[in-house]
Design a protein around this motif. Structure first.
Motif, PDB file in Angstrom:
ATOM      1  N   HIS A  51      12.264 -22.827 -26.338  1.00 31.86           N
ATOM      2  CA  HIS A  51      12.905 -23.798 -25.449  1.00 31.86           C
ATOM      3  C   HIS A  51      14.002 -23.188 -24.573  1.00 31.86           C
ATOM      4  O   HIS A  51      14.042 -23.455 -23.367  1.00 31.86           O
ATOM      5  CB  HIS A  51      13.471 -24.975 -26.242  1.00 31.86           C
ATOM      6  CG  HIS A  51      12.416 -25.948 -26.685  1.00 31.86           C
ATOM      7  ND1 HIS A  51      12.729 -27.135 -27.288  1.00 31.86           N
ATOM      8  CD2 HIS A  51      11.061 -25.925 -26.627  1.00 31.86           C
ATOM      9  CE1 HIS A  51      11.629 -27.800 -27.570  1.00 31.86           C
ATOM     10  NE2 HIS A  51      10.595 -27.071 -27.189  1.00 31.86           N
ATOM     11  N   PRO A  52      14.902 -22.361 -25.127  1.00 35.09           N
ATOM     12  CA  PRO A  52      15.946 -21.794 -24.267  1.00 35.09           C
ATOM     13  C   PRO A  52      15.387 -20.956 -23.105  1.00 35.09           C
ATOM     14  O   PRO A  52      15.916 -21.010 -21.990  1.00 35.09           O
ATOM     15  CB  PRO A  52      16.778 -20.921 -25.219  1.00 35.09           C
ATOM     16  CG  PRO A  52      16.543 -21.512 -26.569  1.00 35.09           C
ATOM     17  CD  PRO A  52      15.118 -22.007 -26.538  1.00 35.09           C
ATOM     18  N   GLU A  55      13.960 -23.464 -20.577  1.00 31.14           N
ATOM     19  CA  GLU A  55      15.036 -24.191 -19.901  1.00 31.14           C
ATOM     20  C   GLU A  55      15.758 -23.298 -18.894  1.00 31.14           C
ATOM     21  O   GLU A  55      16.125 -23.748 -17.810  1.00 31.14           O
ATOM     22  CB  GLU A  55      15.992 -24.772 -20.939  1.00 31.14           C
ATOM     23  CG  GLU A  55      15.334 -25.883 -21.746  1.00 31.14           C
ATOM     24  CD  GLU A  55      15.985 -26.178 -23.082  1.00 31.14           C
ATOM     25  OE1 GLU A  55      16.992 -25.516 -23.446  1.00 31.14           O
ATOM     26  OE2 GLU A  55      15.468 -27.074 -23.797  1.00 31.14           O
ATOM     27  N   HIS A  78      14.526 -31.567 -24.948  1.00 27.23           N
ATOM     28  CA  HIS A  78      15.234 -30.599 -24.106  1.00 27.23           C
ATOM     29  C   HIS A  78      16.550 -31.138 -23.532  1.00 27.23           C
ATOM     30  O   HIS A  78      17.342 -30.361 -22.995  1.00 27.23           O
ATOM     31  CB  HIS A  78      14.349 -30.189 -22.914  1.00 27.23           C
ATOM     32  CG  HIS A  78      13.130 -29.435 -23.299  1.00 27.23           C
ATOM     33  ND1 HIS A  78      13.143 -28.093 -23.593  1.00 27.23           N
ATOM     34  CD2 HIS A  78      11.847 -29.847 -23.441  1.00 27.23           C
ATOM     35  CE1 HIS A  78      11.920 -27.710 -23.901  1.00 27.23           C
ATOM     36  NE2 HIS A  78      11.112 -28.749 -23.811  1.00 27.23           N
ATOM     37  N   LYS A  80      19.597 -32.400 -24.461  1.00 27.80           N
ATOM     38  CA  LYS A  80      20.944 -31.918 -24.823  1.00 27.80           C
ATOM     39  C   LYS A  80      21.164 -30.468 -24.397  1.00 27.80           C
ATOM     40  O   LYS A  80      22.179 -30.137 -23.795  1.00 27.80           O
ATOM     41  CB  LYS A  80      21.180 -32.057 -26.318  1.00 27.80           C
ATOM     42  CG  LYS A  80      21.436 -33.456 -26.774  1.00 27.80           C
ATOM     43  CD  LYS A  80      21.728 -33.475 -28.270  1.00 27.80           C
ATOM     44  CE  LYS A  80      21.913 -34.889 -28.756  1.00 27.80           C
ATOM     45  NZ  LYS A  80      22.183 -34.930 -30.202  1.00 27.80           N
ATOM     46  N   ASN A  81      20.219 -29.600 -24.731  1.00 25.77           N
ATOM     47  CA  ASN A  81      20.404 -28.180 -24.420  1.00 25.77           C
ATOM     48  C   ASN A  81      20.340 -27.901 -22.928  1.00 25.77           C
ATOM     49  O   ASN A  81      21.072 -27.042 -22.425  1.00 25.77           O
ATOM     50  CB  ASN A  81      19.393 -27.326 -25.177  1.00 25.77           C
ATOM     51  CG  ASN A  81      19.715 -27.268 -26.655  1.00 25.77           C
ATOM     52  OD1 ASN A  81      20.861 -27.399 -27.065  1.00 25.77           O
ATOM     53  ND2 ASN A  81      18.696 -27.104 -27.467  1.00 25.77           N
ATOM     54  N   LYS A  84      23.609 -28.893 -21.477  1.00 22.55           N
ATOM     55  CA  LYS A  84      24.610 -27.863 -21.793  1.00 22.55           C
ATOM     56  C   LYS A  84      24.483 -26.672 -20.852  1.00 22.55           C
ATOM     57  O   LYS A  84      25.481 -26.115 -20.405  1.00 22.55           O
ATOM     58  CB  LYS A  84      24.473 -27.395 -23.242  1.00 22.55           C
ATOM     59  CG  LYS A  84      24.988 -28.364 -24.258  1.00 22.55           C
ATOM     60  CD  LYS A  84      24.777 -27.828 -25.663  1.00 22.55           C
ATOM     61  CE  LYS A  84      25.107 -28.873 -26.697  1.00 22.55           C
ATOM     62  NZ  LYS A  84      24.814 -28.419 -28.070  1.00 22.55           N
TER      63      LYS A  84
END
Length: 100
Positions: A51-52, A55, A78, A80-81, A84
């Motif tokens: 995911h990171p 994103e 996805h 919240k991250n 951020k």
């Protein structure tokens, strides 16, 4: 007069940034062809590890558009991250829907 932009990586881009396809991840995790509930959970945990990277790819696609208001649609896992990541890069965001 709204512009649409696909931000998710295509198969070539996924290869370049090393995000495996679901089928490749299933093989990497040594999961059977027919997945049990437990296997599906294992597969989902495996996807989350990427995911990171995904994103960050989205963020890079959006960078040329950061001076205008945007609507970005992504999966609930996805939110919240990604928010951020936007905040870390000094971009304001508003979540219109947390779960859909």
């Amino acid at each position: 007069k709204l512009e649409h932009l696909f931000c998710d990586p295509n198969s070539c881009e996924r290869g370049r940034i090393e995000i495996p396809s679901e089928k490749d991840l299933q093989k990497k995790l040594k999961l059977p062809y027919a997945l049990s509930r437990e296997d599906l959970q294992t597969l989902e945990r495996g996807k989350k590890k990427y995911h990171p990277v995904r994103e960050k790819f989205w963020f890079n696609k959006l960078t040329p558009y950061t001076k205008i208001n945007l609507i970005f649609v992504c999966g609930a896992q996805h939110i919240k991250n990604f928010q951020k990541l936007l905040s870390k890069n000094f971009l304001k965001s508003i979540i219109l829907c947390k779960n859909f």
